[in-house]
Design a protein around this motif. Structure first.
Motif, short mmCIF file in Angstrom:
data_model
loop_
_atom_site.label_atom_id
_atom_site.label_comp_id
_atom_site.label_asym_id
_atom_site.label_seq_id
_atom_site.Cartn_x
_atom_site.Cartn_y
_atom_site.Cartn_z
N TYR A 1 0.84 -1.19 0.00
CA TYR A 1 0.00 0.00 0.00
C TYR A 1 0.88 1.25 0.00
CZ TYR A 1 1.13 0.32 5.01
OH TYR A 1 1.80 0.44 6.20
N SER B 1 -3.75 1.28 -3.12
CA SER B 1 -2.91 0.28 -3.78
C SER B 1 -1.90 0.96 -4.70
CB SER B 1 -3.78 -0.68 -4.59
OG SER B 1 -2.99 -1.47 -5.45
N ALA C 1 -0.54 -0.47 -7.12
CA ALA C 1 -0.69 -1.08 -8.45
C ALA C 1 -1.73 -0.35 -9.28
CB ALA C 1 -1.06 -2.55 -8.30
N ASP C 2 -2.93 -0.15 -8.71
CA ASP C 2 -4.01 0.44 -9.50
C ASP C 2 -4.68 1.63 -8.81
OD1 ASP C 2 -5.35 -0.80 -7.45
OD2 ASP C 2 -6.43 -2.23 -8.72
N GLY C 3 -4.22 2.00 -7.62
CA GLY C 3 -4.79 3.16 -6.93
C GLY C 3 -6.08 2.86 -6.19
N ALA C 4 -6.48 1.59 -6.06
CA ALA C 4 -7.70 1.27 -5.34
C ALA C 4 -7.62 1.76 -3.90
CB ALA C 4 -7.94 -0.24 -5.37
N THR D 1 -10.97 4.01 -7.17
CA THR D 1 -9.54 4.29 -7.05
C THR D 1 -9.34 5.76 -6.68
OG1 THR D 1 -9.23 5.00 -9.34
CG2 THR D 1 -9.13 2.63 -8.89
N TYR E 1 -7.89 7.80 -8.48
CA TYR E 1 -8.18 8.56 -9.70
C TYR E 1 -9.67 8.91 -9.75
CZ TYR E 1 -3.71 6.43 -11.02
OH TYR E 1 -2.41 6.00 -11.04
N ASP E 2 -10.52 8.02 -9.26
CA ASP E 2 -11.95 8.30 -9.20
C ASP E 2 -12.25 9.43 -8.20
OD1 ASP E 2 -12.74 6.25 -11.04
OD2 ASP E 2 -12.42 4.79 -9.45
N SER F 1 -2.98 10.59 -6.52
CA SER F 1 -2.76 10.40 -7.96
C SER F 1 -1.42 10.99 -8.38
CB SER F 1 -3.89 11.03 -8.76
OG SER F 1 -5.13 10.41 -8.46
N LEU G 1 1.16 8.40 -7.62
CA LEU G 1 1.18 7.27 -8.55
C LEU G 1 1.68 7.69 -9.92
CD1 LEU G 1 -2.15 5.43 -7.64
CD2 LEU G 1 0.18 4.87 -6.94
N ARG G 2 1.42 8.93 -10.32
CA ARG G 2 1.88 9.40 -11.63
C ARG G 2 3.34 9.82 -11.63
NH1 ARG G 2 -3.47 12.44 -11.58
NH2 ARG G 2 -4.87 11.20 -12.87
#
Length: 831
Positions: free
Chosen positions: A369, A396, A398-401, A429, A431-432, A459, A462-463
C-alpha cells in the motif's frame, strides 16, 4: 416454518422483524436472556452523562410492542443453554427461577452478540468495578454515580473520581460523559495510543484534545488490581493499582477493554468456528449446520480489502447481517459480502473514525500500500466555524484502489468518512476521487473538497509528480540528506525538525542556485502544499533525489509526539513577574481587544496576533479566539519569545480562547546609591571553546566585583545538563534529542579542529597540563561566585529538556527575564 432467534438485541431483533415482513405465517420466537429487548446500547454512555435525559428513549421496543406490531413471541430472561441439532431443539433456562424447558425449531438464528472482557485481576468483582453492555449495567453505573455526586453536593465527600480501563470508542465516550457530570476521570490504556481502530497519527490530535479537557491519561499501562478503599465517609470506593506503580482512588471503575464473541453455545453444539474465534458463516449467514444461521458480533465475515475473515462488533453490520440471514431463511438468495469496519466516535468537540484497512492491518496481512496525509479544513476556511481536519488515505500502488481511510477533526469528518466508505465498497480508485462532484457551498465544504484533494495528492504520487518521505523515516533514514523547511522564518523559529535548515518558499528559487544536485533533499512545510511547490522546483531544476514530507510538520508532530499534551492550567505565569529586576511585564491597562482567528491554520493566528500586538500599548490585552488546536503551544511560545504574558488559555470548541497582555520594559528606578556593575551574557552556542570563553569572562567579571547573569538558550543550554539526570518518562522526540545532543559540559565539542574527538581531547589535556580549570569546574566556580544561570524555558520545551535534567541552581526564565537583566547591565554579550 418455525424460527427461533437466540438474542433479542440488534441482530436478533432485526432477524425476527425481517423474517416476519417476509413470512406472515411463520411462528417466530425470540429468546433473550436479559430483561430488555431491542434497546439502543450505543446510547448507554449518554444516559449516564445525562445528555440523553430520559431512560425510556433507549428502550426501542418491548415484548408487548413487538407482539402487537409484528406478532413476535418475545420471551425475556430466557437463556439458551444447549442445542440438540439432530432433534432441532434448544434447551432454555429461566434466569430468574432456574426452570428449564425446551423449544423446537425448523430454523435457528444465533444472535448472542459479544461479552465484555473481564480479566482475572485481584478485586475485579468489587461493586465499584463495572462494565457497560446492557441496560442493567447502565442502571447500576448511573445509580452509583448519582449517589456519589449527591454526597458530594451535600458536603459529605470531596471530588468524585472514576477510572476507565480501555481507550476505545466506548471507553472514551464514558470518559467524556463522566466528565460532563463533574467527575475527575483517568483513562488507562495498554497500547501506546488511544483509539485502536485508527493509526497513531490520527489518534494523536484526539489524545491532545482529550487531555486538554482535563482527562488523565495513562498509556502503555494496564490495570493490575483493585483494592477496597476505606474512607472515613463510609463510601464503597476502590483503589486502582496500575502496572507502573501508580495508584488511583476511584468511586467507579468502567472496564472497557474490549469484547469477546459469545460462542460457547455454538462451540458446545459442534458448529464450526473461524480462525479468530467467531462463528464461521457463508455469505448467506448460514453456519456449518444447514438449519442454523448466525449474525452480529459473534460471527466472522470477509473484508473487502484484507484476506481472511474478521470479527467486527458494530451495530450497522449486525443489522445488515441479520437482514441477509432472515431473507435466506425465508427462501430468498441474498448475500452478505464483507464488513469493512466503518466506525466513528465523538470525543468532546472532536470526531474521529475510519473505514477499510489500517496500516497495521495491511502490514500484518502483507498487503502492499501507499499512504498520503492531508490537513484540509472541514469547510471553506473563510466561513466561520471550521477547523483543520486530519486525513490518512491508504491505497494500492498497483491500481490506486482505495484500501482504507481515517480522519479526525471537528466539522465534516463523518461526511468524508462516509464517502471513503462508499469508495471502498464500490471499488473506486484515487483517480476516481479526483473526479467526484460533491455538494459545495462555503458553510458545507470547499470547491476542492478534501475527498478531491486526497485524490489529487495520491494520484500525483502514482503518476510520479510527487515523491513522499514519511515521519517514521526520521531520523534513521534521513541521515546524510538535506532537510529543508520551506515555511516562513516565524514558523521555523516557533518549531522545526531538528537538523532542518530554513529556506522560505518566497526565496527558494534564488537560494538553491549553489546546492549540490546529487545530495538527497527532504522538504517539508506545515501540511505539504508549500513543500510540494518546492519539490516541483527542484525536480525541474535537475535535482536527483527529492522528497516531500507527507502531511508536513503537522503529521510529523503527531507521529513523534513533538508537541507536549497541553493540560488545563490556571493563568500562566511569566517568570519575569517573579524576579527582582526591572520587569518586562507591564501592568494591565484595562483595555482589551478581541481578535477572531477561527478558520486560520498555523501560522495564521500567530501572524494576526503579532500584528495586533504591534498596534497595542504596553499593558493592553488581546483576547484571541482560534480553532487551531496547536495554538495551545504556539501561543505561549510566541509570547515568551516576544516578552508578552499569557493571562489565560481556555479550551473552546476546536481550539482555544486566550488572553495575551503586551509586555513593555519598565524603567529602572533611580537611586542615590550607584548600582554594582553588571554583565549579561547570552550563551547560544553549544561549542566547547565558545562556552569556555563565556565562563572565563563570567568568572573574570565576578572577580572584579561585578554581577553576572547568563541566559542559556538553544544549543548553549546543553552545557547545563546533568551527566546523570533522574529517570523520567520521555516522549519519542525527547529520547531522540537526548541521543543527538551533548549530555552536559563534558560532552561539548570544539567548533573547529574537533577531528572526530581527537582535537577536543587534546585541548582538554593542554588545559589540564597548564592548570586551566575544566568547563565543569568553571561552571561550578561561577555559581559559587554568585552568577545567575538562567535556562530558556522555550528552548526547554522545544528540545524536550526538563528542569530535573539541569544542574542544581539553574533558574528558569524567558526572554523577558533576559531583557530585564540586560537593561541593568553595562555590558551585554552574545556568544
Amino acid at each position: 416454518m418455525k424460527l427461533v432467534v437466540v438474542g433479542g438485541v440488534a441482530a436478533g431483533a432485526s432477524t425476527a422483524a425481517r423474517a416476519r415482513r417476509l413470512d406472515e405465517n411463520a411462528e417466530i420466537v425470540v429468546l433473550e436472556r436479559g430483561h430488555h429487548v431491542s434497546f439502543a446500547n450505543c446510547g448507554l454512555p449518554y444516559h449516564v452523562g445525562e445528555v440523553i435525559s430520559e431512560r425510556s428513549r433507549l428502550i426501542l421496543q418491548t415484548p408487548e410492542s413487538l407482539q402487537e406490531s409484528l406478532g413476535l413471541d418475545v420471551r425475556l430472561g430466557k437463556e439458551v443453554v444447549g442445542i440438540d441439532r439432530e432433534a432441532r431443539t434448544v434447551a432454555i433456562r429461566d434466569v430468574d427461577t432456574g426452570e428449564e424447558t425446551t423449544e423446537s425449531y425448523d430454523n435457528l438464528a444465533l444472535c448472542m452478540g459479544a461479552e465484555p472482557v473481564r480479566p482475572p485481576l485481584p478485586g475485579i468483582d468489587h461493586p465499584a468495578v463495572q462494565v457497560l453492555r446492557r441496560i442493567g449495567d447502565m442502571d447500576r453505573i448511573k445509580a452509583r454515580l448519582d449517589q456519589a455526586l449527591a454526597a458530594q453536593k451535600a458536603g459529605r465527600r470531596g471530588t468524585v473520581t472514576a477510572v476507565v480501563v480501555g481507550a476505545g470508542y466506548i471507553g472514551l465516550e464514558m470518559a467524556e460523559n463522566l466528565h460532563h457530570r463533574g467527575v475527575k476521570v483517568d483513562v488507562v490504556e495498554l497500547a501506546d495510543q488511544i483509539l485502536p481502530p485508527v493509526d497513531k497519527e490520527i489518534a494523536a490530535p484526539v489524545q491532545q484534545h482529550l487531555t486538554a479537557r482535563g482527562i488523565g491519561l495513562h498509556l502503555s499501562t494496564a490495570a493490575a488490581a483493585f483494592r477496597p478503599l476505606a474512607d472515613g465517609d463510609g463510601a464503597d470506593r476502590v483503589s486502582v493499582e496500575l502496572d507502573d506503580g501508580t495508584v488511583v482512588a476511584a468511586d467507579l471503575v468502567i472496564l472497557s477493554a474490549g469484547v469477546r464473541p459469545s460462542t460457547a453455545l455454538a462451540t458446545a453444539a459442534g458448529l464450526e468456528l473461524g480462525p479468530r474465534g467467531g462463528i464461521a458463516v457463508d455469505t448467506h449467514m448460514r453456519t456449518s449446520d444447514p438449519h442454523i444461521w448466525a449474525a452480529g458480533d459473534a460471527v466472522e465475515t470477509a473484508h473487502p480489502v484484507l484476506p481472511g475473515t474478521y470479527l467486527n462488533p458494530l451495530a450497522g453490520p449486525a443489522n445488515r447481517q441479520a437482514r441477509v440471514a432472515a431473507e435466506n431463511i425465508c427462501g430468498r438468495d441474498t448475500e452478505y459480502r464483507s464488513t469493512q469496519g466503518t466506525s466513528i466516535v465523538k470525543v468532546f468537540d472532536m470526531v474521529a473514525g475510519g473505514t477499510g484497512a489500517t496500516a497495521r492491518q495491511l502490514d500484518a496481512a502483507e498487503v502492499p500500500y501507499r499512504v498520503v496525509h492531508l490537513h484540509p479544513s472541514g469547510h471553506a476556511g473563510y466561513y466561520p466555524g471550521t477547523a483543520t481536519m486530519h486525513l490518512k488515505v491508504l491505497f494500492s500502488p498497483a491500481d490506486g484502489a482505495v484500501l482504507g481511510a481515517q480522519a479526525c477533526g471537528f466539522d465534516g469528518v463523518d461526511k468524508r468518512l462516509d464517502l471513503f466508505a462508499m469508495a471502498i465498497r464500490a471499488g473506486l480508485t484515487v483517480y476516481d476521487l479526483e473526479e467526484q462532484e460533491l455538494a459545495y457551498a462555503p458553510p458545507f465544504g470547499s470547491a476542492k473538497d478534501p475527498i478531491n484533494m486526497a485524490g489529487f495528492v495520491a494520484s500525483n504520487v502514482l503518476r510520479g509528480d510527487l515523491t513522499l518521505w514519511y515521519s517514521e523515516e526520521y531520523p534513521q533514514q534521513t541521515t546524510g540528506t538535506r532537510i529543508v523547511d520551506v515555511r516562513t522564518p516565524e514558523e521555523y523559529d516557533l518549531w522545526h525538525i531538528p537538523g532542518a535548515e530554513s529556506v522560505p518558499l518566497a526565496t527558494f528559487r534564488s537560494a538553491i542556485a549553489g546546492w549540490d544536485r546529487a545530495q538527497p533533499v527532504r522538504l517539508y512545510c506545515a501540511v505539504g502544499f508549500r513543500s510540494y511547490l518546492a519539490h516541483r522546483i527542484l525536480v525541474q531544476s535537475g535535482f536527483e533525489d527529492v522528497r516531500t514530507l507527507s502531511g508536513g510538520s503537522t503529521t510529523f508532530k503527531h507521529v513523534h509526539g513533538a508537541e507536549a499534551e497541553p493540560q488545563p492550567l490556571p493563568p500562566m505565569e511569566n517568570y519575569a513577574e517573579k524576579v527582582t529586576v526591572a520587569s518586562a511585564v507591564a501592568a494591565a491597562t484595562g483595555k482589551q481587544a478581541d481578535l477572531d482567528c477561527t478558520g486560520l491554520a498555523c501560522p495564521g493566528p500567530i501572524m494576526r496576533l503579532a500584528t495586533a500586538m504591534k498596534a497595542a500599548d504596553a499593558g493592553d490585552e488581546i483576547r484571541v479566539t482560534v480553532s487551531d488546536p496547536g495554538f495551545a503551544l504556539d501561543g505561549p511560545a510566541w509570547a515568551s519569545k516576544n516578552g508578552h504574558t499569557v493571562v489565560s488559555m481556555d479550551p473552546k470548541g476546536a481550539g482555544y480562547v486566550a488572553v495575551f497582555r503586551k509586555g513593555g520594559v519598565a524603567p529602572v528606578v533611580g537611586s542615590s546609591v550607584p548600582a554594582a556593575p553588571k554583565t549579561s551574557i547570552v550563551v547560544f552556542s553549544g561549542d566547547l571553546d565558545k562556552v569556555l570563553a563565556a565562563f572565563i569572562i563570567a568568572n573574570g567579571a565576578l572577580a572584579m566585583g561585578q554581577e553576572v547573569s547568563m541566559f542559556f538558550t538553544f544549543w548553549g543550554l546543553n552545557s547545563l545538563r546533568r551527566e546523570d539526570p533522574p529517570a523520567r518518562d520521555r516522549s519519542a522526540m525527547e529520547k531522540m534529542f537526548g541521543v543527538m545532543m551533548p549530555g552536559g559540559a563534558d560532552d561539548l565539542k570544539l567548533s573547529q579542529m574537533h577531528m572526530g574527538g581527537a582535537g577536543t581531547a587534546m585541548i582538554k589535556k593542554v588545559m589540564k597540563d597548564h592548570d586551566v580549570q575544566s568547563l565543569p569546574e568553571l561552571i561550578a566556580a561561577a555559581q559559587a561566585g554568585g552568577a545567575r544561570l538562567i535556562g530558556c524555558t522555550m528552548t526547554m520545551d522545544l528540545l524536550g529538556i526538563a528542569q530535573s535534567d539541569l544542574l542544581d541552581g539553574v533558574e528558569l526564565g524567558g526572554v523577558a527575564t533576559f531583557l530585564g537583566e540586560a537593561q541593568e547591565s553595562g555590558t551585554s554579550l552574545f556568544i
